[in-house]
Design a protein around this motif. Sequence first.
Motif, PDB file in Angstrom:
ATOM      1  N   GLU A  17    -107.282 -78.024  70.020  1.00  0.00           N
ATOM      2  CA  GLU A  17    -108.436 -77.160  70.311  1.00  0.00           C
ATOM      3  C   GLU A  17    -108.524 -76.038  69.277  1.00  0.00           C
ATOM      4  OE1 GLU A  17    -110.685 -77.493  72.623  1.00  0.00           O
ATOM      5  OE2 GLU A  17    -109.842 -79.178  73.744  1.00  0.00           O
ATOM      6  N   TYR A  19    -110.407 -75.088  66.735  1.00  0.00           N
ATOM      7  CA  TYR A  19    -111.614 -74.328  66.407  1.00  0.00           C
ATOM      8  C   TYR A  19    -112.074 -73.453  67.574  1.00  0.00           C
ATOM      9  CZ  TYR A  19    -111.599 -76.976  62.127  1.00  0.00           C
ATOM     10  OH  TYR A  19    -111.216 -77.510  60.917  1.00  0.00           O
ATOM     11  N   ARG A  20    -111.804 -73.879  68.794  1.00  0.00           N
ATOM     12  CA  ARG A  20    -112.100 -73.018  69.949  1.00  0.00           C
ATOM     13  C   ARG A  20    -111.212 -71.777  69.911  1.00  0.00           C
ATOM     14  NH1 ARG A  20    -109.870 -72.287  74.814  1.00  0.00           N
ATOM     15  NH2 ARG A  20    -108.447 -74.065  74.612  1.00  0.00           N
ATOM     16  N   HIS A  21    -109.918 -71.969  69.604  1.00  0.00           N
ATOM     17  CA  HIS A  21    -109.001 -70.839  69.499  1.00  0.00           C
ATOM     18  C   HIS A  21    -109.409 -69.906  68.361  1.00  0.00           C
ATOM     19  CE1 HIS A  21    -106.095 -72.063  72.495  1.00  0.00           C
ATOM     20  NE2 HIS A  21    -105.983 -73.261  71.953  1.00  0.00           N
ATOM     21  N   ALA A  23    -112.349 -69.358  67.090  1.00  0.00           N
ATOM     22  CA  ALA A  23    -113.549 -68.589  67.444  1.00  0.00           C
ATOM     23  C   ALA A  23    -113.179 -67.381  68.299  1.00  0.00           C
ATOM     24  CB  ALA A  23    -114.551 -69.472  68.182  1.00  0.00           C
ATOM     25  N   SER A 317    -110.565 -71.567  59.858  1.00  0.00           N
ATOM     26  CA  SER A 317    -111.284 -70.640  60.730  1.00  0.00           C
ATOM     27  C   SER A 317    -112.411 -69.952  59.975  1.00  0.00           C
ATOM     28  CB  SER A 317    -110.317 -69.596  61.288  1.00  0.00           C
ATOM     29  OG  SER A 317    -111.015 -68.605  62.009  1.00  0.00           O
ATOM     30  N   ASP A 329    -120.545 -74.153  63.932  1.00  0.00           N
ATOM     31  CA  ASP A 329    -119.874 -75.188  64.714  1.00  0.00           C
ATOM     32  C   ASP A 329    -120.701 -76.466  64.823  1.00  0.00           C
ATOM     33  OD1 ASP A 329    -117.447 -73.928  65.273  1.00  0.00           O
ATOM     34  OD2 ASP A 329    -118.320 -72.786  66.926  1.00  0.00           O
TER      35      ASP A 329
END
Length: 404
Positions: A17, A19-21, A23, A317, A329
């Motif tokens: 995960e 890219y969620r982290h 962001a 990131s 995204d």
Amino acid sequence: MAYERTLDLNSDAFRGEAYRHYAALRQASPVFFSQPEGQLPMWYVTGAREVEEVLLDNERFARDPSRINPQFAAMLGGEQSIAFLNEHMLNRDGERHRRLRRLVNKAFTLKAVNAMRPRVEQIAESLLDAVQAGGHMDVASQYAFPLSITVIAELLGVPARDHGDFRRWSHMIVRQVGHDLSELQRCYSEFADYMLALIDQRRAHPVDDLVSALAQVEEEGSMLSRSELCSMIALLIIAGHETSASMIGNAVHTLLQHPEALIRLRDEPALMADAVEEFLRYDSSVERAMVRFVTRDTELSGQRLQRGQLIVAVVGSANRDETLCANADTLDITRPACPHMSFGKGAHYCLGASLARQELEIALNTLLRRCPRLRLAVDPGAIRWRYVPNFRGPDALPVCWSVD
């Protein structure tokens, strides 16, 4: 974020995960300090502005550890075989870096890269010849890695019989974890011994390859030493093929998650050259730039950094930062190229960027043309990411396609 100081960016949970982290981190703390158990304390930089600042400022954020502490640099160099692989331009700053860069640029030219295009196409075709009738393969092990190691090895002039050894050595050196110290030292020694013998051979009997060109190149009486040559070739092999292979895997994985983009590129291959820039931005194989050393007490985005501390610019990131690229995204293969940082920035900009772009374009166009109705052969949740600190790529990517 409350968990920043123990955040493990290398864990499977984080990588799945990522890219969620990232962001969340960009919003909460674009520069944060973390020391998970058993790992070195490190500053991580996730915001685009801050990443660019770190990559461009070689005075405050150095690649060369000797600018902090010569004893520390010697310790990092380790035994002679390891030192022989560490004297490349990515580990140098200032005039030492510029000298190495100028010499290597004389041999690693755009003309040499462009001359490889027909051979890259031939390699891609032959790899798919071996699997097309079966209707399935693992993109990572049967396509991306053999393509990239063959390209860089042939460019350098490494005999085909030795390509397997090079892949084994580079995997171990890049990954390192999971191997005991004696095994790593043996790997370094084998790699250094092989390269030094090849260098001596090419200096005595040059041929039309990159090792010969690097061995002969000279500027104002300066040539690359045996140690510098060995280190530069190691950099080209390891960083070059590992990043290119992972980039092919990432791009194929991305297309399989975006079937409309896959179909359009299959039907309009002329779009691929521009789409490559979007793949590089969207899911970079260089997730983090190589570690840098803080040369003096300084401030970055409100955080106080101390001389001697380690800092990592998280390129993956930064490429997803909305300040760098709108709707970051979202994959858009027709997007005007965003100023991504997948090849770095400034003095240490990637020497092999042109070759990497060429390999990715050819690999994707050939795969989409040869393997109709390409699809993932496992559940998307089953994909695992390689445990390599700076790079991002699928450990395996099983795919299948229609066989007429």
